[in-house]
Design an enzyme around this catalytic site. Structure first.
Site, PDB file in Angstrom:
ATOM      1  CE1 TYR A   5     -17.609  10.067 -15.700  1.00 20.52           C
ATOM      2  CE2 TYR A   5     -16.306  10.119 -13.693  1.00 20.52           C
ATOM      3  CZ  TYR A   5     -17.154   9.451 -14.560  1.00 20.52           C
ATOM      4  OH  TYR A   5     -17.546   8.170 -14.277  1.00 20.52           O
ATOM      5  CE  LYS A  53     -12.247   7.576 -18.564  1.00 14.44           C
ATOM      6  NZ  LYS A  53     -12.635   6.478 -17.711  1.00 14.44           N
ATOM      7  NE  ARG A 101      -2.849   0.429   3.377  1.00 18.21           N
ATOM      8  CZ  ARG A 101      -2.094   0.635   4.471  1.00 18.21           C
ATOM      9  NH1 ARG A 101      -1.364   1.728   4.576  1.00 18.21           N
ATOM     10  NH2 ARG A 101      -2.071  -0.249   5.451  1.00 18.21           N
ATOM     11  CG  ASP A 153      -9.679  15.395 -14.967  1.00 21.73           C
ATOM     12  OD1 ASP A 153      -8.986  14.834 -15.830  1.00 21.73           O
ATOM     13  OD2 ASP A 153     -10.651  14.850 -14.413  1.00 21.73           O
TER      14      ASP A 153
HETATM   15  O1  P1T Z   1     -13.368   6.287 -14.150  1.00 19.08           O
HETATM   16  P1  P1T Z   1     -12.200   6.782 -13.353  1.00 19.08           P
HETATM   17  O2  P1T Z   1     -10.916   6.137 -13.715  1.00 19.08           O
HETATM   18  O3  P1T Z   1     -12.466   6.794 -11.880  1.00 19.08           O
HETATM   19  O4  P1T Z   1     -11.975   8.312 -13.793  1.00 19.08           O
HETATM   20  C1  P1T Z   1     -12.878   9.324 -13.505  1.00 19.08           C
HETATM   21  C2  P1T Z   1     -12.745  10.440 -14.500  1.00 19.08           C
HETATM   22  C3  P1T Z   1     -12.050  11.584 -14.127  1.00 19.08           C
HETATM   23  N1  P1T Z   1     -11.904  12.614 -14.980  1.00 19.08           N
HETATM   24  C4  P1T Z   1     -12.416  12.586 -16.225  1.00 19.08           C
HETATM   25  C5  P1T Z   1     -12.231  13.747 -17.123  1.00 19.08           C
HETATM   26  C6  P1T Z   1     -13.109  11.456 -16.666  1.00 19.08           C
HETATM   27  O5  P1T Z   1     -13.591  11.457 -17.919  1.00 19.08           O
HETATM   28  C7  P1T Z   1     -13.291  10.359 -15.784  1.00 19.08           C
HETATM   29  C8  P1T Z   1     -14.051   9.140 -16.182  1.00 19.08           C
HETATM   30  N2  P1T Z   1     -14.822   9.307 -17.318  1.00 19.08           N
HETATM   31  C9  P1T Z   1     -15.608   8.344 -17.897  1.00 19.08           C
HETATM   32  C10 P1T Z   1     -15.750   7.110 -17.409  1.00 19.08           C
HETATM   33  C11 P1T Z   1     -16.293   8.768 -19.129  1.00 19.08           C
HETATM   34  O6  P1T Z   1     -16.787   7.923 -19.897  1.00 19.08           O
HETATM   35  O7  P1T Z   1     -16.336   9.980 -19.383  1.00 19.08           O
END
Ligand code: P1T
Length: 387
Positions: free
Chosen positions: A98, A195, A46, A170
């Protein structure tokens, strides 16, 4: 070293014990201590794991940061950054983010007594006016999800610095290949590495990159204390994905531009949003702060939900699925998927309407992608009746 080289080598020396070219997946929870208090730098996974360290160093290098920290998801990374704050602190947030970011702020952190002001951050005056004596942090997303608005990072970080506020960007939609917010003055960069960084839709992860010493100390403490860390296999997958980030982003963007040009004049489509278009309201800012416009394309189909559904249920390559940034093309209906947790009136006031669809343009052959869009558009009633 240039970006493409760092993506392959930063943090990734051949394994000293075996010579393995790739960083091993250190699938271990704990590490032997030779005697009390004497170890080789790792005690418990961790707190730290060598596969994670390699990824953290690589991502820090790509964002031009001193420090990198990885998390179990993008939202795990978001939660960790928000641990910089205490009850009563105030945050200014760009109002197009998001849906999960909206949810964690509005439904989780607001309960802890953190206050949020949602502003259209394209206009710096809105940010300036929202600053209170309790404001500690400005949270930006650019390009935004799903409206692909562009926020002027440099202008806002200049203001933030003058007011003693931290700025978090972000950078998920751009990836560090197209935009490096720290170089524009941001204090902290965040990614959903699910992503473009991972790039193959096979892993969920998050990352936080910073050169801010004090913030790093707190964030690092919380990473261990709170514990939303990724496993070594997940770190390996992101590390492997990142190696091809430069070539993937080039290919993604080329396809996206072709898709945008194809969609623009189609009678079934009301409007196409893409920061690379000269008529995008923030095109000039995008040109200034990004080295490319990315591969997310949003459009509004005429006729609302039923026509959006006629299209979305007809595509074959652009599969209807949450997420983005993988090699395969995806199609998303923000209202029912990624932004479903935002109340309807707020969503609609921000322009996220029923007929809106978001494409994550993949790197398949462009002829196949355009053919897929064409056959799906042919199923949309507006187009059929217009013929
Ligand atoms: O899904 P996660 O890895 O927890 O990420 C969250 C997140 C944070 N910031 C942005 C700009 C994002 O697009 C996302 C997650 N977005 C999607 C799952 C989507 O389809 O837009």
């Amino acid at each position: 070293m240039k970006f493409a080289t760092r993506a392959i080598h930063a943090g990734q020396e051949p394994d000293p014990t075996t010579g393995a070219i790739n960083v091993p997946i250190y699938q271990t929870s704990t590490y032997v201590q030779e005697e009390i208090g004497k170890h080789k730098g790792y005690e418990y996974s961790r707190t730290g794991n060598p596969t994670r360290t390699a990824l953290e160093e690589c991502l820090a290098s790509l964002e031009g940061a001193k420090y990198g920290m990885c998390f179990g998801s993008g939202l795990g990374a978001t939660m960790n950054v928000m641990n910089l704050l205490s009850q009563g602190d105030h945050v200014i947030v760009g109002d197009d983010v998001y849906g999960g970011t909206y949810r964690i702020f509005d439904k989780v952190l607001a309960r802890y007594g953190i206050k949020f002001s949602w502003v259209d951050s394209r206009n710096i005056k809105n940010i300036e006016q929202a600053i209170t004596k309790d404001t500690k942090l400005i949270w930006l997303e650019t390009p935004t999800n799903p409206l692909l608005q562009i926020v002027d990072i440099k202008a806002i970080t200049d203001l933030a610095k003058a007011k003693g506020l931290l700025t978090v960007v972000d950078n998920t939609f751009a990836s560090p290949y197209l935009q490096t917010p720290l170089a524009l003055g941001a204090d902290i960069v965040l990614h959903s590495s699910t992503k473009y960084l991972g790039g193959h839709s096979d892993v969920v992860g998050g990352a936080v990159l910073t050169s801010h010493e004090e913030a790093y100390k707190t964030l690092k403490f919380h990473q261990n204390a709170v514990g939303s860390v990724p496993g070594p296999m997940d770190c390996y997958l992101v590390l492997r994905g990142v190696k091809t980030l430069a070539v993937r982003m080039e290919a993604h963007e080329k396809n996206a531009m072709a898709v945008v040009n194809y969609l623009r004049d189609k009678p079934a489509i009301e409007r196409v949003i893409y920061p690379g278009l000269a008529d995008h309201p923030e095109h000039e800012i995008a040109k200034k702060q990004m080295s490319g416009f990315g591969a997310m394309v949003t459009f509004v189909i005429k006729g609302g939900l039923s026509n959006a559904n006629a299209f979305a249920s007809s595509t074959k390559l652009f599969v209807l699925a949450e997420s983005l940034g993988g090699v395969e093309s995806l199609l998303c209906h923000p209202v029912s998927m990624t932004h479903g947790s935002i109340p309807k009136e707020i969503r609609e006031s921000r322009g996220i309407v029923d007929g809106m669809l978001r494409l994550s343009v993949g790197i398949e052959h462009i002829d196949d992608l355009l053919e897929d869009l064409e056959q799906a558009l042919a199923k949309v009633p507006v187009l059929t009746s217009a013929k």
